[in-house]
Design a protein around this motif. Structure first.
Motif, PDB file in Angstrom:
ATOM      1  N   MET A  87       0.713  -1.381  -0.056  1.00 50.71           N
ATOM      2  CA  MET A  87      -0.118  -0.042   0.256  1.00 50.71           C
ATOM      3  C   MET A  87       0.772   1.344   0.031  1.00 50.71           C
ATOM      4  O   MET A  87       0.567   2.250  -0.621  1.00 50.71           O
ATOM      5  CB  MET A  87      -0.950   0.110   1.120  1.00 50.71           C
ATOM      6  N   ARG A  88       2.022   1.139   0.640  1.00 48.69           N
ATOM      7  CA  ARG A  88       2.845   2.225   0.844  1.00 48.69           C
ATOM      8  C   ARG A  88       3.308   2.821  -0.720  1.00 48.69           C
ATOM      9  O   ARG A  88       3.665   4.165  -0.928  1.00 48.69           O
ATOM     10  CB  ARG A  88       4.315   1.761   1.258  1.00 48.69           C
ATOM     11  N   GLN A  89       3.379   1.986  -1.743  1.00 52.36           N
ATOM     12  CA  GLN A  89       3.516   2.334  -3.185  1.00 52.36           C
ATOM     13  C   GLN A  89       2.345   3.335  -3.641  1.00 52.36           C
ATOM     14  O   GLN A  89       2.599   3.983  -4.559  1.00 52.36           O
ATOM     15  CB  GLN A  89       3.908   1.263  -4.008  1.00 52.36           C
ATOM     16  N   LEU A  90       1.047   3.356  -3.191  1.00 54.51           N
ATOM     17  CA  LEU A  90       0.166   3.994  -3.706  1.00 54.51           C
ATOM     18  C   LEU A  90       0.128   5.436  -2.961  1.00 54.51           C
ATOM     19  O   LEU A  90      -0.860   6.140  -3.295  1.00 54.51           O
ATOM     20  CB  LEU A  90      -1.264   3.155  -3.453  1.00 54.51           C
ATOM     21  N   LEU A  91       1.000   5.574  -2.074  1.00 56.93           N
ATOM     22  CA  LEU A  91       0.749   6.700  -1.307  1.00 56.93           C
ATOM     23  C   LEU A  91       1.301   7.950  -1.959  1.00 56.93           C
ATOM     24  O   LEU A  91       2.292   7.928  -2.559  1.00 56.93           O
ATOM     25  CB  LEU A  91       1.849   6.721   0.096  1.00 56.93           C
ATOM     26  N   VAL A  92       0.697   9.189  -1.754  1.00 57.59           N
ATOM     27  CA  VAL A  92       0.930  10.444  -2.492  1.00 57.59           C
ATOM     28  C   VAL A  92       1.380  11.244  -1.290  1.00 57.59           C
ATOM     29  O   VAL A  92       0.430  11.638  -0.531  1.00 57.59           O
ATOM     30  CB  VAL A  92      -0.230  10.921  -3.452  1.00 57.59           C
ATOM     31  N   GLU A  93       2.562  11.745  -1.623  1.00 52.06           N
ATOM     32  CA  GLU A  93       3.075  12.772  -0.368  1.00 52.06           C
ATOM     33  C   GLU A  93       3.010  14.191  -0.841  1.00 52.06           C
ATOM     34  O   GLU A  93       3.682  14.972  -0.242  1.00 52.06           O
ATOM     35  CB  GLU A  93       4.501  12.370  -0.245  1.00 52.06           C
ATOM     36  N   GLU A  94       2.265  14.519  -1.887  1.00 46.94           N
ATOM     37  CA  GLU A  94       2.185  16.072  -2.154  1.00 46.94           C
ATOM     38  C   GLU A  94       0.933  16.546  -2.393  1.00 46.94           C
ATOM     39  O   GLU A  94      -0.044  15.786  -2.266  1.00 46.94           O
ATOM     40  CB  GLU A  94       2.620  16.020  -3.799  1.00 46.94           C
ATOM     41  N   ASP A  95       0.685  17.782  -2.530  1.00 42.70           N
ATOM     42  CA  ASP A  95      -0.454  18.443  -2.592  1.00 42.70           C
ATOM     43  C   ASP A  95      -1.233  18.271  -3.928  1.00 42.70           C
ATOM     44  O   ASP A  95      -0.518  18.149  -4.810  1.00 42.70           O
ATOM     45  CB  ASP A  95      -0.356  19.985  -2.557  1.00 42.70           C
ATOM     46  N   THR A  96      -2.483  18.046  -3.684  1.00 39.26           N
ATOM     47  CA  THR A  96      -3.151  17.390  -4.969  1.00 39.26           C
ATOM     48  C   THR A  96      -4.488  18.223  -5.226  1.00 39.26           C
ATOM     49  O   THR A  96      -5.229  18.110  -6.263  1.00 39.26           O
ATOM     50  CB  THR A  96      -3.622  15.934  -4.866  1.00 39.26           C
ATOM     51  N   GLU A  97      -4.880  19.185  -4.260  1.00 43.52           N
ATOM     52  CA  GLU A  97      -6.003  20.023  -4.441  1.00 43.52           C
ATOM     53  C   GLU A  97      -5.772  21.435  -4.441  1.00 43.52           C
ATOM     54  O   GLU A  97      -4.635  21.949  -3.792  1.00 43.52           O
ATOM     55  CB  GLU A  97      -6.662  19.618  -3.082  1.00 43.52           C
ATOM     56  N   ASP A  98      -6.720  22.290  -5.248  1.00 42.07           N
ATOM     57  CA  ASP A  98      -6.521  23.536  -5.353  1.00 42.07           C
ATOM     58  C   ASP A  98      -6.347  24.234  -4.178  1.00 42.07           C
ATOM     59  O   ASP A  98      -5.328  25.003  -3.855  1.00 42.07           O
ATOM     60  CB  ASP A  98      -7.694  24.100  -6.250  1.00 42.07           C
ATOM     61  N   TRP A  99      -7.259  24.021  -3.136  1.00 46.73           N
ATOM     62  CA  TRP A  99      -7.324  24.878  -1.800  1.00 46.73           C
ATOM     63  C   TRP A  99      -6.101  24.417  -1.019  1.00 46.73           C
ATOM     64  O   TRP A  99      -5.602  25.569  -0.282  1.00 46.73           O
ATOM     65  CB  TRP A  99      -8.428  24.326  -1.035  1.00 46.73           C
ATOM     66  N   GLN A 100      -5.230  23.634  -1.327  1.00 48.15           N
ATOM     67  CA  GLN A 100      -3.972  23.395  -0.522  1.00 48.15           C
ATOM     68  C   GLN A 100      -2.962  24.328  -0.996  1.00 48.15           C
ATOM     69  O   GLN A 100      -1.946  24.509  -0.467  1.00 48.15           O
ATOM     70  CB  GLN A 100      -3.430  21.927  -0.714  1.00 48.15           C
ATOM     71  N   ARG A 101      -3.195  24.741  -2.294  1.00 48.82           N
ATOM     72  CA  ARG A 101      -2.198  25.712  -2.888  1.00 48.82           C
ATOM     73  C   ARG A 101      -2.324  27.214  -2.416  1.00 48.82           C
ATOM     74  O   ARG A 101      -1.619  28.124  -2.541  1.00 48.82           O
ATOM     75  CB  ARG A 101      -2.179  25.748  -4.200  1.00 48.82           C
ATOM     76  N   SER A 102      -3.621  27.528  -1.964  1.00 55.03           N
ATOM     77  CA  SER A 102      -4.315  28.829  -1.703  1.00 55.03           C
ATOM     78  C   SER A 102      -3.525  29.194  -0.230  1.00 55.03           C
ATOM     79  O   SER A 102      -3.459  28.482   0.619  1.00 55.03           O
ATOM     80  CB  SER A 102      -5.703  28.686  -1.704  1.00 55.03           C
ATOM     81  N   PRO A 103      -3.065  30.379   0.009  1.00 56.01           N
ATOM     82  CA  PRO A 103      -2.449  31.010   0.900  1.00 56.01           C
ATOM     83  C   PRO A 103      -3.377  30.643   2.347  1.00 56.01           C
ATOM     84  O   PRO A 103      -2.785  30.596   3.424  1.00 56.01           O
ATOM     85  CB  PRO A 103      -1.940  32.427   0.863  1.00 56.01           C
ATOM     86  N   ASP A 104      -4.571  30.916   2.018  1.00 50.97           N
ATOM     87  CA  ASP A 104      -5.633  30.927   3.246  1.00 50.97           C
ATOM     88  C   ASP A 104      -6.601  29.989   2.865  1.00 50.97           C
ATOM     89  O   ASP A 104      -7.725  29.947   3.646  1.00 50.97           O
ATOM     90  CB  ASP A 104      -6.360  32.263   3.207  1.00 50.97           C
TER      91      ASP A 104
END
Length: 253
Positions: free
Chosen positions: A20-37
DNA sequence: GCGACAG
DNA sequence: ATCTTGTCGC
């Protein structure tokens, strides 16, 4: 299956974690995650299980969904469950995940519009012996972005509760201050976060799934009214209330 | 043998 | 996780 020794069970579980570890995503994938607020983030979930003293199999599985950024209750689900797996350090997910997944599925079926956009999990994510703690496990199986928030330090991969660690904690001046938890390999597995100005003892934040560590840290901090982030705190409080209400006699023996 | 051991 | 009262401070 029931004839497996604990040794064989652990090997089985280790192998599952590795795949299952191989399916893990360690980065932001959503638009809201990139927004400062965090514009676009409206619902944050929190999950927890509460146990009855002296009872290894009966517990209350809890899911709450809070509004963001106001942290008001939008949804809650308490469900008594029968645990199958024992608690073994490093394998908490095999004990708790099935019931947290069920709670998310009940919500998806009845009120999909209230599904959380991210879930805060009571326990570790990547900050784990094999970099696949409860928050990763729930994240991969649910597909939802997840963050691990542990209340106690897990001493893994060369990270220990040393004098050095204690000094780093003492150096955290205000809410939002943090320091990295770096494995012997050099990889940063998580961060110790002073979650509020009042709390001295940090919480340990790590990536669960589909979110970066920096975003996970910022999100956790903005969810804290007290030491423990509100979604997890509410899940904890409400599952305990549920047990008191339905098993008042569980305080005996 | 000793210490650690998310929840 | 759970067991538990008071106590100190704002």
């Amino acid at each position: 299956m029931s004839h497996m020794s604990q040794d064989e069970l652990v090997k089985q579980w280790e192998s599952q974690q590795a795949s299952m570890r191989q399916l893990l995503v360690e980065e932001d994938t959503e638009d809201w995650q990139r927004s400062p607020d965090f514009t676009g983030l409206e619902r944050v979930g929190g999950v927890d299980l509460s146990y009855i003293k002296g009872d290894d199999v009966n517990a209350c599985a809890q899911l709450v969904v809070l509004s963001y950024p106001n942290l008001e209750l939008l949804y809650e689900d308490s469900q008594m469950v029968t645990l199958n797996a024992p608690y073994i350090a490093g394998f908490l997910a095999f004990r708790e995940t099935p019931y947290l997944l069920e709670a998310l599925q009940r919500l998806e079926k009845t009120q999909p519009n209230l599904l959380p956009q991210v879930v805060l999990v009571d326990g570790n994510g990547l900050f784990h012996y094999r970099e696949f703690g409860l928050a990763c496990h729930l994240g991969v199986l649910s597909g939802l972005p997840c963050v691990g928030v542990a209340k106690n330090l897990l001493q893994v991969q060369g990270i220990s509760n040393s004098q050095q660690h204690q000094l780093q904690i003492a150096s955290l001046q205000k809410g939002g201050d943090s320091f990295p938890l770096t494995a012997a390999s050099g990889k940063v597995l998580g961060k110790a976060l002073r979650s509020s100005d009042r709390s001295t003892k940090p919480v340990y934040v790590s990536v669960g799934h589909r979110i970066s560590l920096e975003t996970a840290l910022r999100l956790t901090h903005t969810c804290c009214r007290y030491r423990v982030p509100e979604p997890i705190r509410q899940a904890d409080v409400r599952s305990r209330v549920y047990l008191r209400l339905h098993f008042p006699a569980a305080a005996e023996s």
